[in-house]
Design an enzyme around this catalytic site. Structure first.
Site, PDB file in Angstrom:
ATOM      1  N   SER A  80      48.126  38.132  43.098  1.00 16.86           N
ATOM      2  CA  SER A  80      48.118  38.750  41.776  1.00 16.86           C
ATOM      3  C   SER A  80      47.665  40.196  41.865  1.00 16.86           C
ATOM      4  O   SER A  80      46.841  40.555  42.717  1.00 16.86           O
ATOM      5  CB  SER A  80      47.179  37.976  40.842  1.00 16.86           C
ATOM      6  OG  SER A  80      46.946  38.686  39.638  1.00 16.86           O
ATOM      7  N   TYR A 113      39.427  34.528  38.366  1.00 20.27           N
ATOM      8  CA  TYR A 113      40.845  34.379  38.705  1.00 20.27           C
ATOM      9  C   TYR A 113      41.230  35.324  39.843  1.00 20.27           C
ATOM     10  O   TYR A 113      41.845  34.916  40.828  1.00 20.27           O
ATOM     11  CB  TYR A 113      41.711  34.652  37.476  1.00 20.27           C
ATOM     12  CG  TYR A 113      43.183  34.750  37.790  1.00 20.27           C
ATOM     13  CD1 TYR A 113      43.899  33.631  38.210  1.00 20.27           C
ATOM     14  CD2 TYR A 113      43.866  35.961  37.665  1.00 20.27           C
ATOM     15  CE1 TYR A 113      45.253  33.714  38.505  1.00 20.27           C
ATOM     16  CE2 TYR A 113      45.219  36.052  37.961  1.00 20.27           C
ATOM     17  CZ  TYR A 113      45.901  34.931  38.377  1.00 20.27           C
ATOM     18  OH  TYR A 113      47.240  35.022  38.673  1.00 20.27           O
TER      19      TYR A 113
END
Length: 308
Positions: free
Chosen positions: A130, A155
């Site tokens: 990501s 995350y």
């Protein structure tokens, strides 16, 4: 008959759905794995799976990545030569309230994927990282050469951990692995919790759009077609990709001459970005780094004429 099955995890998700479609249209056999959780409306996930299920060559398996015994048996049964791992617990804000979900899916689930690849002859693992891993970095544009040791969400930390885990397995067990740092992917059949759909829903309902930081921000988005397929509409940049794959060790010498052929700012910017980040492009994905296009420079003002 050679085994060319492709495992696509997260097949009920936005990216997994589109990647599976591309692979199926290319005649590949695809096994789609997903646990179809309720992070957002499962009916959307089921509708995606319904479309995939109508296509020849697709098989769906409902399975949780964290089920170690079931994952071991699953990999042992199919011995996938190619794995596209897109399943994950997504969302930055969600991680503030549900941290254990990220540890379970993104760490425990990923180690089960790595172990499955290790013991069953995987030839290439492609996994989703990501852009969140860039965290508190302030240098722009971001580069794969940047230090990413300062994630600012759980995350992001879990995705950085995935990159490190994949690196260690690749080194220890010679598993070719490619991590892709996605920048907010959007497109048809997108997630309802993403900005595009939140904005559209508010506009249709005649409600104000909620902006953060007083609206003073910029963000990169990536269309799903640029993630799931390789578009060669730009022949000069496509030529650079092919040349990069063939002569990666002589990157600068190979690409620099092409800059003289650039016919637009976009082409020139893509080539400049290749020179910076191109060493990490894997020819198995055939993808380019996103171009960083600077606005055209203003023409220099004419010098005032000298008075006689």
């Amino acid at each position: 008959m050679p085994n060319d099955k492709v495992l696509v995890t997260g097949a009920a998700g936005l990216i997994g759905f589109h990647v599976a479609q591309v692979l199926l249209s290319a005649g590949r056999e695809v096994i789609g794995l997903d646990n179809v959780n309720d992070y957002y409306d499962p009916r959307l996930k089921e509708a995606r799976l319904d479309i995939l299920g109508r296509q020849p060559g697709f098989t769906f398996v409902k399975l949780n990545l964290t089920d170690r015994a079931a994952m071991k048996a699953f990999f042992g049964q199919h011995r996938f030569p190619f794995v596209v791992h897109l399943a994950a617990q997504a969302g930055v804000r969600h991680s503030l309230e549900h941290p254990h979900a990220y540890v379970d899916a993104n760490l425990e689930g990923f180690i089960n994927i790595l172990e499955g690849c290790r013991h069953n002859g995987c030839k290439h693992l492609v996994f989703a990282s990501s852009s969140s891993v860039y965290g508190a970095n302030t240098k722009l544009p971001f580069s794969v050469q940047d230090n990413v040791d300062h994630p600012i969400s759980l995350y992001a930390a879990s995705k950085k951990a995935n990159e490190l885990m994949a690196h260690s397995y690749s080194h220890l067990y010679r598993i070719p692995a490619t991590g892709l740092r996605f920048f907010t992917v959007y497109g048809p059949w997108g997630r309802p919790d993403m900005a595009m759909f939140i904005f559209a829903k508010a506009i249709r309902a005649g409600q104000p759009i909620k902006l953060f930081n007083h609206g003073r921000m910029r963000r990169d988005f990536t269309n799903i077609d640029d993630v799931s397929t390789h578009d060669e509409k730009n022949p000069l940049v496509a030529k650079a990709v092919r040349r990069l794959a063939a002569e990666a060790t002589q990157l600068r010498d190979q690409l620099s001459p092409l800059k003289e052929q650039a016919k637009s700012d976009e082409e020139l910017a893509s080539l400049d970005h290749l020179l910076e980040n191109g060493q990490t492009i894997i020819d198995a994905t055939g993808k380019l780094p996103p171009p960083t296009v600077e606005p055209k420079s203003k023409k220099k003002a004419d010098k005032p004429k000298e008075k006689n």
